[in-house]
Design a protein around this motif. Structure first.
Motif, mmCIF file in Angstrom:
data_model
loop_
_atom_site.group_PDB
_atom_site.id
_atom_site.type_symbol
_atom_site.label_atom_id
_atom_site.label_comp_id
_atom_site.label_asym_id
_atom_site.label_seq_id
_atom_site.Cartn_x
_atom_site.Cartn_y
_atom_site.Cartn_z
ATOM 1 N N TYR A 1 0.826 -1.209 0.000
ATOM 2 C CA TYR A 1 0.000 0.000 0.000
ATOM 3 C C TYR A 1 0.859 1.256 0.000
ATOM 4 C CZ TYR A 1 -3.055 3.705 1.663
ATOM 5 O OH TYR A 1 -3.725 4.913 1.795
ATOM 6 N N TRP A 2 1.789 1.333 0.958
ATOM 7 C CA TRP A 2 2.610 2.537 1.075
ATOM 8 C C TRP A 2 3.622 2.656 -0.064
ATOM 9 C CZ3 TRP A 2 1.016 6.570 3.319
ATOM 10 C CH2 TRP A 2 0.176 6.475 4.416
ATOM 11 N N SER A 3 4.095 1.555 -0.588
ATOM 12 C CA SER A 3 5.030 1.615 -1.716
ATOM 13 C C SER A 3 4.366 2.254 -2.928
ATOM 14 C CB SER A 3 5.534 0.214 -2.081
ATOM 15 O OG SER A 3 6.304 -0.323 -1.043
ATOM 16 N N ARG A 4 3.125 1.890 -3.173
ATOM 17 C CA ARG A 4 2.389 2.483 -4.306
ATOM 18 C C ARG A 4 2.135 3.963 -4.077
ATOM 19 N NH1 ARG A 4 -1.345 -2.844 -4.896
ATOM 20 N NH2 ARG A 4 0.022 -3.934 -6.358
ATOM 21 N N LYS A 5 1.869 4.345 -2.837
ATOM 22 C CA LYS A 5 1.652 5.762 -2.519
ATOM 23 C C LYS A 5 2.941 6.574 -2.704
ATOM 24 C CE LYS A 5 -2.555 6.149 -0.625
ATOM 25 N NZ LYS A 5 -3.561 7.030 -1.142
ATOM 26 N N VAL A 6 4.061 5.992 -2.304
ATOM 27 C CA VAL A 6 5.345 6.693 -2.299
ATOM 28 C C VAL A 6 5.962 6.748 -3.697
ATOM 29 C CG1 VAL A 6 7.727 6.508 -1.431
ATOM 30 C CG2 VAL A 6 5.815 6.233 0.130
ATOM 31 N N LEU A 7 5.619 5.799 -4.566
ATOM 32 C CA LEU A 7 6.271 5.676 -5.876
ATOM 33 C C LEU A 7 6.328 6.997 -6.635
ATOM 34 C CD1 LEU A 7 7.556 3.907 -8.078
ATOM 35 C CD2 LEU A 7 5.229 3.436 -8.896
ATOM 36 N N ARG B 1 10.952 2.633 -9.178
ATOM 37 C CA ARG B 1 11.169 3.900 -9.901
ATOM 38 C C ARG B 1 12.040 3.673 -11.138
ATOM 39 N NH1 ARG B 1 11.901 7.761 -4.606
ATOM 40 N NH2 ARG B 1 9.689 8.222 -4.364
ATOM 41 N N ALA B 2 13.054 2.830 -10.993
ATOM 42 C CA ALA B 2 13.910 2.518 -12.147
ATOM 43 C C ALA B 2 13.117 1.751 -13.207
ATOM 44 C CB ALA B 2 15.118 1.703 -11.688
ATOM 45 N N VAL B 3 12.289 0.816 -12.780
ATOM 46 C CA VAL B 3 11.471 0.046 -13.717
ATOM 47 C C VAL B 3 10.468 0.964 -14.409
ATOM 48 C CG1 VAL B 3 9.676 -1.747 -13.857
ATOM 49 C CG2 VAL B 3 11.733 -2.161 -12.509
ATOM 50 N N LYS B 4 9.891 1.889 -13.671
ATOM 51 C CA LYS B 4 8.897 2.804 -14.249
ATOM 52 C C LYS B 4 9.512 3.653 -15.363
ATOM 53 C CE LYS B 4 5.379 6.161 -13.019
ATOM 54 N NZ LYS B 4 4.754 6.930 -11.949
ATOM 55 N N LYS B 5 10.752 4.112 -15.164
ATOM 56 C CA LYS B 5 11.423 4.912 -16.200
ATOM 57 C C LYS B 5 11.651 4.104 -17.479
ATOM 58 C CE LYS B 5 13.891 8.109 -13.212
ATOM 59 N NZ LYS B 5 15.189 8.533 -12.680
ATOM 60 N N GLN C 1 10.117 0.915 -18.259
ATOM 61 C CA GLN C 1 9.039 0.080 -18.786
ATOM 62 C C GLN C 1 7.626 0.589 -18.517
ATOM 63 O OE1 GLN C 1 9.870 -3.700 -16.992
ATOM 64 N NE2 GLN C 1 11.768 -3.983 -18.127
ATOM 65 N N GLY C 2 7.485 1.643 -17.739
ATOM 66 C CA GLY C 2 6.151 2.201 -17.496
ATOM 67 C C GLY C 2 5.561 1.837 -16.140
ATOM 68 N N ALA C 3 4.391 2.440 -15.883
ATOM 69 C CA ALA C 3 3.738 2.322 -14.577
ATOM 70 C C ALA C 3 3.259 0.904 -14.273
ATOM 71 C CB ALA C 3 2.562 3.294 -14.498
ATOM 72 N N ALA C 4 2.730 0.205 -15.253
ATOM 73 C CA ALA C 4 2.222 -1.154 -14.998
ATOM 74 C C ALA C 4 3.356 -2.086 -14.570
ATOM 75 C CB ALA C 4 1.520 -1.699 -16.232
ATOM 76 N N ALA C 5 4.485 -1.971 -15.251
ATOM 77 C CA ALA C 5 5.638 -2.804 -14.885
ATOM 78 C C ALA C 5 6.159 -2.435 -13.495
ATOM 79 C CB ALA C 5 6.744 -2.655 -15.924
ATOM 80 N N ALA C 6 6.117 -1.147 -13.160
ATOM 81 C CA ALA C 6 6.556 -0.708 -11.829
ATOM 82 C C ALA C 6 5.637 -1.271 -10.750
ATOM 83 C CB ALA C 6 6.578 0.819 -11.757
ATOM 84 N N ASP C 7 4.332 -1.297 -11.013
ATOM 85 C CA ASP C 7 3.384 -1.851 -10.053
ATOM 86 C C ASP C 7 3.630 -3.345 -9.846
ATOM 87 O OD1 ASP C 7 0.997 -1.329 -8.375
ATOM 88 O OD2 ASP C 7 0.072 -2.794 -9.721
ATOM 89 N N GLU C 8 3.904 -4.066 -10.913
ATOM 90 C CA GLU C 8 4.228 -5.490 -10.797
ATOM 91 C C GLU C 8 5.527 -5.683 -10.021
ATOM 92 O OE1 GLU C 8 4.285 -7.251 -14.688
ATOM 93 O OE2 GLU C 8 2.228 -6.626 -15.094
ATOM 94 N N SER C 9 6.485 -4.796 -10.252
ATOM 95 C CA SER C 9 7.753 -4.849 -9.539
ATOM 96 C C SER C 9 7.542 -4.664 -8.031
ATOM 97 C CB SER C 9 8.706 -3.778 -10.079
ATOM 98 O OG SER C 9 9.875 -3.699 -9.312
#
Length: 130
Positions: free
Chosen positions: A57-63, A92-96, A98-106
């Motif tokens: 929960y908090w990781s998604r909020k902080v991302l 954050r590195a994954v989001k840069k 591969q995008g937000a969906a990949a970051a959420d999976e990460s």
């Protein structure tokens, strides 16, 4: 008193009340083996599952923010906060790349792995910052 069809007025209501109280109405008795209870047995999550839930929960909020915030205001222990920091850095590195969906999976993978490792190693200690 006026009688129709041999029944006095008001008797029908009493008859229904007696049948319901006696258990003859719909759903009037306890469930049987052929009729299982509609509500499932409650599941108490393990400490590892609770860790994963709160840290995810908090990781998604902080991302998307530029700060991590205070772990105490998030209700996290120091160990959970360390998992969050690592997971968010990776996400954050994954989001840069591969995008937000990949970051959420990460985040999901990282938190599950981090909480599993933390509890495998003993989990929180007895101090307030564990």
């Amino acid at each position: 008193m006026v009688m129709r069809h041999g029944v006095r007025p008001g008797v029908g209501g009493w008859l229904v009340l007696v049948l319901v109280v006696a258990g003859c109405g719909a759903g009037g008795g306890p469930p049987t083996a052929a009729e299982p209870s509609a509500s499932p047995s409650p599941h108490s999550p393990s400490a590892e599952e609770l860790c994963a839930t709160v840290v995810t929960y908090w990781s998604r909020k902080v991302l998307d923010s530029h700060t991590y915030g205070d772990y105490q205001s998030m209700g996290l222990s120091n160990g959970q906060y360390e998992i969050l920091r690592q997971v968010v850095d990776d996400a954050r590195a994954v989001k840069k790349r591969q995008g937000a969906a990949a970051a959420d999976e990460s985040i999901g993978r990282g938190v599950r792995r981090g909480c599993a490792d933390w509890y495998r190693a003993g989990g929180p200690g007895k101090g307030p910052w564990s």
